[in-house]
Design a protein around this motif. Structure first.
Motif, PDB file in Angstrom:
ATOM      1  N   LEU A  16       0.969  -1.187   0.310  1.00 28.48           N
ATOM      2  CA  LEU A  16      -0.171  -0.132   0.317  1.00 28.48           C
ATOM      3  C   LEU A  16       1.067   1.729  -0.334  1.00 28.48           C
ATOM      4  N   GLN A  17       1.657   1.055   1.284  1.00 28.13           N
ATOM      5  CA  GLN A  17       2.495   2.545   0.882  1.00 28.13           C
ATOM      6  C   GLN A  17       3.065   2.674  -0.709  1.00 28.13           C
ATOM      7  N   TYR A  18       3.742   1.873  -1.384  1.00 28.09           N
ATOM      8  CA  TYR A  18       4.557   1.707  -2.911  1.00 28.09           C
ATOM      9  C   TYR A  18       3.356   2.532  -3.418  1.00 28.09           C
ATOM     10  N   MET A  19       2.000   2.091  -3.159  1.00 25.82           N
ATOM     11  CA  MET A  19       0.854   2.741  -3.949  1.00 25.82           C
ATOM     12  C   MET A  19       0.852   3.701  -3.925  1.00 25.82           C
ATOM     13  N   LYS A  20       0.684   4.223  -2.946  1.00 27.17           N
ATOM     14  CA  LYS A  20       0.488   6.062  -2.597  1.00 27.17           C
ATOM     15  C   LYS A  20       1.119   6.266  -3.040  1.00 27.17           C
ATOM     16  N   GLY A  21       2.769   6.116  -3.514  1.00 28.68           N
ATOM     17  CA  GLY A  21       3.895   6.692  -3.542  1.00 28.68           C
ATOM     18  C   GLY A  21       3.619   7.051  -4.819  1.00 28.68           C
ATOM     19  N   PHE A  23       0.541   7.180  -6.613  1.00 30.58           N
ATOM     20  CA  PHE A  23      -0.640   7.384  -6.978  1.00 30.58           C
ATOM     21  C   PHE A  23      -0.733   8.454  -5.396  1.00 30.58           C
ATOM     22  N   SER A  24      -1.063   9.297  -5.281  1.00 29.89           N
ATOM     23  CA  SER A  24      -1.610   9.545  -3.896  1.00 29.89           C
ATOM     24  C   SER A  24      -3.098   9.372  -3.610  1.00 29.89           C
ATOM     25  N   ASP A  25      -4.217   9.498  -4.343  1.00 36.11           N
ATOM     26  CA  ASP A  25      -5.316   8.770  -4.314  1.00 36.11           C
ATOM     27  C   ASP A  25      -6.018   7.465  -4.888  1.00 36.11           C
ATOM     28  N   VAL A  26      -5.136   6.917  -4.999  1.00 35.25           N
ATOM     29  CA  VAL A  26      -5.430   5.699  -4.781  1.00 35.25           C
ATOM     30  C   VAL A  26      -6.561   4.690  -4.307  1.00 35.25           C
ATOM     31  N   HIS A  27      -6.880   4.382  -5.109  1.00 32.96           N
ATOM     32  CA  HIS A  27      -8.017   2.955  -4.255  1.00 32.96           C
ATOM     33  C   HIS A  27      -8.456   2.125  -5.680  1.00 32.96           C
ATOM     34  N   ARG A  28      -9.388   0.756  -4.985  1.00 31.93           N
ATOM     35  CA  ARG A  28      -9.650  -0.213  -5.386  1.00 31.93           C
ATOM     36  C   ARG A  28     -10.743  -0.225  -5.863  1.00 31.93           C
ATOM     37  N   ASP A  29     -11.110  -0.307  -7.293  1.00 34.49           N
ATOM     38  CA  ASP A  29     -13.200   0.014  -7.595  1.00 34.49           C
ATOM     39  C   ASP A  29     -13.592  -2.079  -7.731  1.00 34.49           C
ATOM     40  N   THR A  49      -4.437   8.830  -9.514  1.00 35.06           N
ATOM     41  CA  THR A  49      -3.555   9.655 -10.792  1.00 35.06           C
ATOM     42  C   THR A  49      -2.080   9.711 -10.347  1.00 35.06           C
ATOM     43  N   PHE A  50      -1.244   9.511 -11.475  1.00 34.32           N
ATOM     44  CA  PHE A  50       0.020   8.834 -11.206  1.00 34.32           C
ATOM     45  C   PHE A  50       1.001  10.259 -10.787  1.00 34.32           C
ATOM     46  N   ASP A  51       0.805  11.129  -9.451  1.00 36.05           N
ATOM     47  CA  ASP A  51       1.334  12.362  -9.602  1.00 36.05           C
ATOM     48  C   ASP A  51       2.764  12.263  -8.509  1.00 36.05           C
ATOM     49  N   GLY A  52       3.751  10.784  -8.406  1.00 38.82           N
ATOM     50  CA  GLY A  52       4.467  10.432  -7.722  1.00 38.82           C
ATOM     51  C   GLY A  52       5.527   9.722  -8.310  1.00 38.82           C
ATOM     52  N   GLN A  53       6.267   9.273  -7.845  1.00 40.71           N
ATOM     53  CA  GLN A  53       7.756   8.819  -8.115  1.00 40.71           C
ATOM     54  C   GLN A  53       7.335   7.211  -8.985  1.00 40.71           C
ATOM     55  N   LEU A  54       7.632   6.459  -9.791  1.00 40.03           N
ATOM     56  CA  LEU A  54       7.915   5.478 -10.178  1.00 40.03           C
ATOM     57  C   LEU A  54       9.318   4.820 -10.946  1.00 40.03           C
ATOM     58  N   PRO A  55      10.214   3.699  -9.755  1.00 39.03           N
ATOM     59  CA  PRO A  55      11.620   3.412  -9.281  1.00 39.03           C
ATOM     60  C   PRO A  55      11.787   2.944 -11.155  1.00 39.03           C
ATOM     61  N   ALA A  56      12.944   3.455 -11.637  1.00 39.78           N
ATOM     62  CA  ALA A  56      12.772   2.712 -13.244  1.00 39.78           C
ATOM     63  C   ALA A  56      14.354   2.212 -12.433  1.00 39.78           C
ATOM     64  N   PRO A  57      13.924   0.576 -14.289  1.00 40.11           N
ATOM     65  CA  PRO A  57      14.973  -0.416 -13.375  1.00 40.11           C
ATOM     66  C   PRO A  57      16.673   0.242 -13.897  1.00 40.11           C
ATOM     67  N   GLY A  59      17.121   2.621 -12.910  1.00 40.76           N
ATOM     68  CA  GLY A  59      18.377   3.713 -12.013  1.00 40.76           C
ATOM     69  C   GLY A  59      17.317   5.180 -12.622  1.00 40.76           C
ATOM     70  N   GLY A  60      17.025   5.986 -11.244  1.00 39.48           N
ATOM     71  CA  GLY A  60      16.444   7.016 -11.145  1.00 39.48           C
ATOM     72  C   GLY A  60      14.827   6.997 -11.001  1.00 39.48           C
ATOM     73  N   PHE A  61      14.167   7.719 -11.178  1.00 31.91           N
ATOM     74  CA  PHE A  61      12.628   7.614 -11.618  1.00 31.91           C
ATOM     75  C   PHE A  61      12.619   8.263 -12.789  1.00 31.91           C
ATOM     76  N   VAL A  62      10.416   7.840 -12.924  1.00 33.94           N
ATOM     77  CA  VAL A  62       9.486   8.978 -13.593  1.00 33.94           C
ATOM     78  C   VAL A  62       8.853   9.040 -12.858  1.00 33.94           C
ATOM     79  N   LYS A  63       8.703  10.475 -12.956  1.00 31.94           N
ATOM     80  CA  LYS A  63       8.120  11.439 -12.354  1.00 31.94           C
ATOM     81  C   LYS A  63       6.838  11.898 -12.892  1.00 31.94           C
ATOM     82  N   GLY A  64       5.951  11.741 -11.802  1.00 32.21           N
ATOM     83  CA  GLY A  64       4.313  11.652 -12.308  1.00 32.21           C
ATOM     84  C   GLY A  64       4.033  12.884 -12.730  1.00 32.21           C
ATOM     85  N   ASN A  65       3.036  12.277 -13.915  1.00 40.24           N
ATOM     86  CA  ASN A  65       2.499  13.716 -14.587  1.00 40.24           C
ATOM     87  C   ASN A  65       1.148  13.672 -14.702  1.00 40.24           C
TER      88      ASN A  65
END
Length: 113
Positions: A16-21, A23-29, A49-57, A59-65
């Motif tokens: 859950l913490q990873y998913m919150k990182g 998508f700050s508004d993550v939920h399951r429908d 909403t993808f507004d966090g950071q995705l670790p890239a294989p 290295g680094g991160f893909v920033k939320g958009n």
């Protein structure tokens, strides 16, 4: 088991913490629940909403958009004598990454082999 990774005990909380990182508004429908004897199947989607950071294989991160994500998901619960023996969660990662604007470079992956 989620994406080939088993989570038990305290590690369950990290999902859950990873998913919150990501998508700050993550939920399951919840879409549908099917019970067949000792097997329970749940069709749902992970939304946010993808507004966090995705670790890239590499290295680094893909920033939320700010893109909206609606990833199809299926949960399977297996019971024995009224107790859960196994739980598996399958997430439509290709749809999730596409919604996030993350395009996997398949050509590079093919050329590595």
């Amino acid at each position: 088991m989620v994406a080939g990774q088993a989570y038990r005990g305290k590690a369950l909380g990290s999902v859950l913490q990873y998913m919150k990182g990501l998508f700050s508004d993550v939920h399951r429908d919840l879409k549908r629940i099917t019970v067949n004897g000792d097997t329970i199947s749940i069709e749902l989607s992970i939304q946010g909403t993808f507004d966090g950071q995705l670790p890239a294989p590499p290295g680094g991160f893909v920033k939320g958009n700010g893109h909206k994500v609606d990833a199809p998901t299926a949960d399977f619960w297996y019971l024995k004598n009224g107790k859960v023996t196994t739980f598996n969660c399958f997430v439509g990662y290709s749809k999730m990454y596409s919604d996030m604007g993350v395009n996997l470079d398949w050509a590079s992956a093919v050329n590595q082999h």
